[in-house]
Design a protein around this motif. Structure first.
Motif, PDB file in Angstrom:
ATOM      1  N   LYS A  42      35.730  40.086  37.165  1.00  0.00           N
ATOM      2  CA  LYS A  42      36.788  40.826  37.098  1.00  0.00           C
ATOM      3  C   LYS A  42      36.288  42.245  36.584  1.00  0.00           C
ATOM      4  O   LYS A  42      36.566  43.407  37.066  1.00  0.00           O
ATOM      5  CB  LYS A  42      37.922  40.740  36.100  1.00  0.00           C
ATOM      6  CG  LYS A  42      38.764  39.409  36.598  1.00  0.00           C
ATOM      7  CD  LYS A  42      39.911  39.151  35.701  1.00  0.00           C
ATOM      8  CE  LYS A  42      40.694  37.921  36.219  1.00  0.00           C
ATOM      9  NZ  LYS A  42      41.880  37.334  35.326  1.00  0.00           N
ATOM     10  N   ARG A  43      35.245  42.361  35.701  1.00  0.00           N
ATOM     11  CA  ARG A  43      34.620  43.505  35.327  1.00  0.00           C
ATOM     12  C   ARG A  43      33.749  44.289  36.459  1.00  0.00           C
ATOM     13  O   ARG A  43      33.714  45.453  36.430  1.00  0.00           O
ATOM     14  CB  ARG A  43      33.857  43.303  33.959  1.00  0.00           C
ATOM     15  CG  ARG A  43      34.550  42.775  32.686  1.00  0.00           C
ATOM     16  CD  ARG A  43      33.454  42.909  31.332  1.00  0.00           C
ATOM     17  NE  ARG A  43      32.261  42.042  31.638  1.00  0.00           N
ATOM     18  CZ  ARG A  43      32.283  40.761  31.224  1.00  0.00           C
ATOM     19  NH1 ARG A  43      33.408  40.351  30.666  1.00  0.00           N
ATOM     20  NH2 ARG A  43      31.213  39.963  31.303  1.00  0.00           N
ATOM     21  N   SER A  44      33.095  43.222  37.042  1.00  0.00           N
ATOM     22  CA  SER A  44      32.256  43.907  37.944  1.00  0.00           C
ATOM     23  C   SER A  44      33.117  44.461  39.241  1.00  0.00           C
ATOM     24  O   SER A  44      32.646  45.507  39.988  1.00  0.00           O
ATOM     25  CB  SER A  44      31.566  42.617  38.620  1.00  0.00           C
ATOM     26  OG  SER A  44      30.405  42.018  37.963  1.00  0.00           O
TER      27      SER A  44
ATOM     28  N   THR B 198      31.876  44.765  45.230  1.00  0.00           N
ATOM     29  CA  THR B 198      32.596  44.007  45.961  1.00  0.00           C
ATOM     30  C   THR B 198      32.198  42.492  45.918  1.00  0.00           C
ATOM     31  O   THR B 198      30.655  42.235  46.049  1.00  0.00           O
ATOM     32  CB  THR B 198      32.497  44.329  47.483  1.00  0.00           C
ATOM     33  OG1 THR B 198      33.058  45.790  47.464  1.00  0.00           O
ATOM     34  CG2 THR B 198      33.276  43.186  48.409  1.00  0.00           C
ATOM     35  N   LEU B 199      33.214  41.587  45.546  1.00  0.00           N
ATOM     36  CA  LEU B 199      32.903  40.163  45.358  1.00  0.00           C
ATOM     37  C   LEU B 199      33.405  39.389  46.328  1.00  0.00           C
ATOM     38  O   LEU B 199      34.738  39.533  46.567  1.00  0.00           O
ATOM     39  CB  LEU B 199      33.109  39.613  43.945  1.00  0.00           C
ATOM     40  CG  LEU B 199      32.154  40.294  42.647  1.00  0.00           C
ATOM     41  CD1 LEU B 199      32.588  41.481  42.307  1.00  0.00           C
ATOM     42  CD2 LEU B 199      32.540  39.227  41.549  1.00  0.00           C
ATOM     43  N   LEU B 200      32.711  38.553  46.832  1.00  0.00           N
ATOM     44  CA  LEU B 200      33.131  37.477  47.770  1.00  0.00           C
ATOM     45  C   LEU B 200      33.202  36.161  47.137  1.00  0.00           C
ATOM     46  O   LEU B 200      31.984  35.733  46.511  1.00  0.00           O
ATOM     47  CB  LEU B 200      32.293  37.392  49.147  1.00  0.00           C
ATOM     48  CG  LEU B 200      32.690  38.342  50.396  1.00  0.00           C
ATOM     49  CD1 LEU B 200      32.189  39.725  49.759  1.00  0.00           C
ATOM     50  CD2 LEU B 200      31.778  38.259  51.361  1.00  0.00           C
ATOM     51  N   PHE B 201      34.167  35.534  47.005  1.00  0.00           N
ATOM     52  CA  PHE B 201      34.595  34.216  46.061  1.00  0.00           C
ATOM     53  C   PHE B 201      34.688  33.148  47.023  1.00  0.00           C
ATOM     54  O   PHE B 201      35.956  33.272  47.673  1.00  0.00           O
ATOM     55  CB  PHE B 201      35.617  34.640  45.103  1.00  0.00           C
ATOM     56  CG  PHE B 201      35.532  33.440  43.997  1.00  0.00           C
ATOM     57  CD1 PHE B 201      34.719  32.703  43.661  1.00  0.00           C
ATOM     58  CD2 PHE B 201      37.023  33.228  43.698  1.00  0.00           C
ATOM     59  CE1 PHE B 201      34.813  31.850  42.523  1.00  0.00           C
ATOM     60  CE2 PHE B 201      36.959  32.279  42.698  1.00  0.00           C
ATOM     61  CZ  PHE B 201      36.170  31.520  42.301  1.00  0.00           C
TER      62      PHE B 201
ATOM     63  N   HIS C 172      37.471  39.146  46.882  1.00  0.00           N
ATOM     64  CA  HIS C 172      37.855  38.812  48.121  1.00  0.00           C
ATOM     65  C   HIS C 172      37.615  37.416  48.341  1.00  0.00           C
ATOM     66  O   HIS C 172      36.417  37.037  48.413  1.00  0.00           O
ATOM     67  CB  HIS C 172      37.286  39.816  49.099  1.00  0.00           C
ATOM     68  CG  HIS C 172      38.144  39.644  50.484  1.00  0.00           C
ATOM     69  ND1 HIS C 172      38.401  40.663  51.143  1.00  0.00           N
ATOM     70  CD2 HIS C 172      38.239  38.462  51.093  1.00  0.00           C
ATOM     71  CE1 HIS C 172      38.999  40.142  52.406  1.00  0.00           C
ATOM     72  NE2 HIS C 172      38.826  39.052  52.383  1.00  0.00           N
ATOM     73  N   THR C 173      38.756  36.319  48.207  1.00  0.00           N
ATOM     74  CA  THR C 173      38.335  35.068  48.331  1.00  0.00           C
ATOM     75  C   THR C 173      38.284  34.613  49.651  1.00  0.00           C
ATOM     76  O   THR C 173      39.190  35.071  50.486  1.00  0.00           O
ATOM     77  CB  THR C 173      39.315  34.266  47.543  1.00  0.00           C
ATOM     78  OG1 THR C 173      39.428  34.624  46.227  1.00  0.00           O
ATOM     79  CG2 THR C 173      39.235  32.796  47.702  1.00  0.00           C
ATOM     80  N   ILE C 174      37.446  33.639  49.915  1.00  0.00           N
ATOM     81  CA  ILE C 174      37.262  33.268  51.344  1.00  0.00           C
ATOM     82  C   ILE C 174      37.980  31.687  51.086  1.00  0.00           C
ATOM     83  O   ILE C 174      37.212  31.067  50.525  1.00  0.00           O
ATOM     84  CB  ILE C 174      35.888  33.105  52.001  1.00  0.00           C
ATOM     85  CG1 ILE C 174      35.444  34.634  51.815  1.00  0.00           C
ATOM     86  CG2 ILE C 174      35.865  32.793  53.354  1.00  0.00           C
ATOM     87  CD1 ILE C 174      36.248  35.558  52.771  1.00  0.00           C
ATOM     88  N   LEU C 175      38.700  31.327  52.009  1.00  0.00           N
ATOM     89  CA  LEU C 175      39.292  29.879  52.032  1.00  0.00           C
ATOM     90  C   LEU C 175      39.086  29.281  53.114  1.00  0.00           C
ATOM     91  O   LEU C 175      39.189  29.860  54.382  1.00  0.00           O
ATOM     92  CB  LEU C 175      40.911  30.079  51.663  1.00  0.00           C
ATOM     93  CG  LEU C 175      41.251  30.176  50.316  1.00  0.00           C
ATOM     94  CD1 LEU C 175      42.806  30.491  50.234  1.00  0.00           C
ATOM     95  CD2 LEU C 175      40.978  29.077  49.212  1.00  0.00           C
TER      96      LEU C 175
ATOM     97  N   LYS D  22      25.508  45.613  45.186  1.00  0.00           N
ATOM     98  CA  LYS D  22      26.827  46.117  45.789  1.00  0.00           C
ATOM     99  C   LYS D  22      27.841  45.076  46.039  1.00  0.00           C
ATOM    100  O   LYS D  22      29.218  45.108  45.725  1.00  0.00           O
ATOM    101  CB  LYS D  22      26.731  47.098  46.945  1.00  0.00           C
ATOM    102  CG  LYS D  22      25.782  48.218  46.390  1.00  0.00           C
ATOM    103  CD  LYS D  22      25.598  49.169  47.710  1.00  0.00           C
ATOM    104  CE  LYS D  22      24.755  50.507  47.398  1.00  0.00           C
ATOM    105  NZ  LYS D  22      24.407  51.356  48.482  1.00  0.00           N
ATOM    106  N   VAL D  23      27.376  43.927  46.940  1.00  0.00           N
ATOM    107  CA  VAL D  23      28.260  43.061  47.211  1.00  0.00           C
ATOM    108  C   VAL D  23      27.546  41.651  46.711  1.00  0.00           C
ATOM    109  O   VAL D  23      26.371  41.075  46.797  1.00  0.00           O
ATOM    110  CB  VAL D  23      28.058  42.830  48.765  1.00  0.00           C
ATOM    111  CG1 VAL D  23      28.680  41.484  49.274  1.00  0.00           C
ATOM    112  CG2 VAL D  23      28.793  43.951  49.467  1.00  0.00           C
TER     113      VAL D  23
END
Length: 242
Positions: A182-184, A190-193, A30-33, A158-159
């Motif tokens: 992507k593997r994670s 859940t990844l915040l990018f 989930h990208t934050i812009l 987890k995050v």
């Protein structure tokens, strides 16, 4: 996995984040812009336990998180790799990676296994070879950034929050980190990018949220967005076109 609802944070007269509500799905990137001053850094600090919200809630798997410290958020399953390279320069790479994993009275990871554990974590995403016994402060900046990421990954969160984590990396390490991300996500994390590079946004994101002037102005699947629409939403009100 993670839901924020009505998160608000003021610094004196400055409203840094206003009523932010976002749902972060498990197994996604989930990208934050947002432009500088949009509220991205405040959101990262709130989700890392560095600052506390003035109002609003943070829920993990349906349970409200009431922790008010970085340690509390780490225990809840969060880990953050910050853009700023935060290392203990006079300690070894392995000590930096495993920092905080040991208790007060005993090591959770035996001394004999610390180098191997650190090397294994680094091998998940780093092409650059880094000696776990080396002094962290003697490493090039890009290698130090990989150590910062390894410290977050070693906690098996987890995050996982990645704040402009690839900015200092070369192409090989950057692409390897992207593959790891992507593997994670595929494994359920859940990844915040947080990134400012639109090519990365479109290539990696499952969902995208846009912040502007402290407010969430867009949150939804990447498939529903185009780069031009996202750039338009990011622009301050006075600078918007179309």
């Amino acid at each position: 996995m993670l839901e924020i609802s009505g998160l608000t944070k003021r610094y004196g007269e400055t409203l840094a984040l206003s009523g932010a509500t976002i749902t972060f799905r498990p197994g996604t990137i989930h990208t934050i812009l947002g432009e500088n001053g949009s509220g991205k850094s405040t959101l990262v600090k709130l989700l890392s336990g560095i600052v506390a919200p003035d109002s609003g809630t943070i829920r993990m798997e349906g349970r409200e998180i009431t922790a008010r410290s970085p340690a509390g958020f780490r225990e809840a399953g969060f880990a953050t790799a910050f853009q700023e390279v935060l290392i203990a320069p006079d300690r070894s790479v392995k000590d930096n990676i495993l920092l905080g994993l040991d208790g007060f009275f005993r090591r959770h990871i035996p001394r004999s296994g610390r180098a191997a554990r650190s090397a294994e974590v680094l091998s998940r995403f780093a092409c650059t070879k880094i000696d776990p016994e080396a002094l962290a402060g003697a490493l090039p900046l890009a290698a130090q950034q990989l150590v910062v990421l390894a410290r977050a990954v070693a906690r098996a969160p987890k995050v996982l929050i990645l704040d402009e984590i690839t900015a200092a990396l070369d192409f090989a390490d950057r692409d390897s980190v992207f593959a790891f991300m992507k593997r994670s996500a595929a494994s359920g994390a859940t990844l915040l990018f947080i990134t400012h590079r639109m090519d990365e946004v479109m290539a990696l994101s499952d969902d995208i949220s846009v912040l502007r002037s402290g407010q969430v102005v867009r949150s939804g699947p990447r498939a529903d967005a185009t780069p031009s629409e996202l750039l338009s939403l990011m622009a301050p009100e006075g600078g918007r076109h179309g």
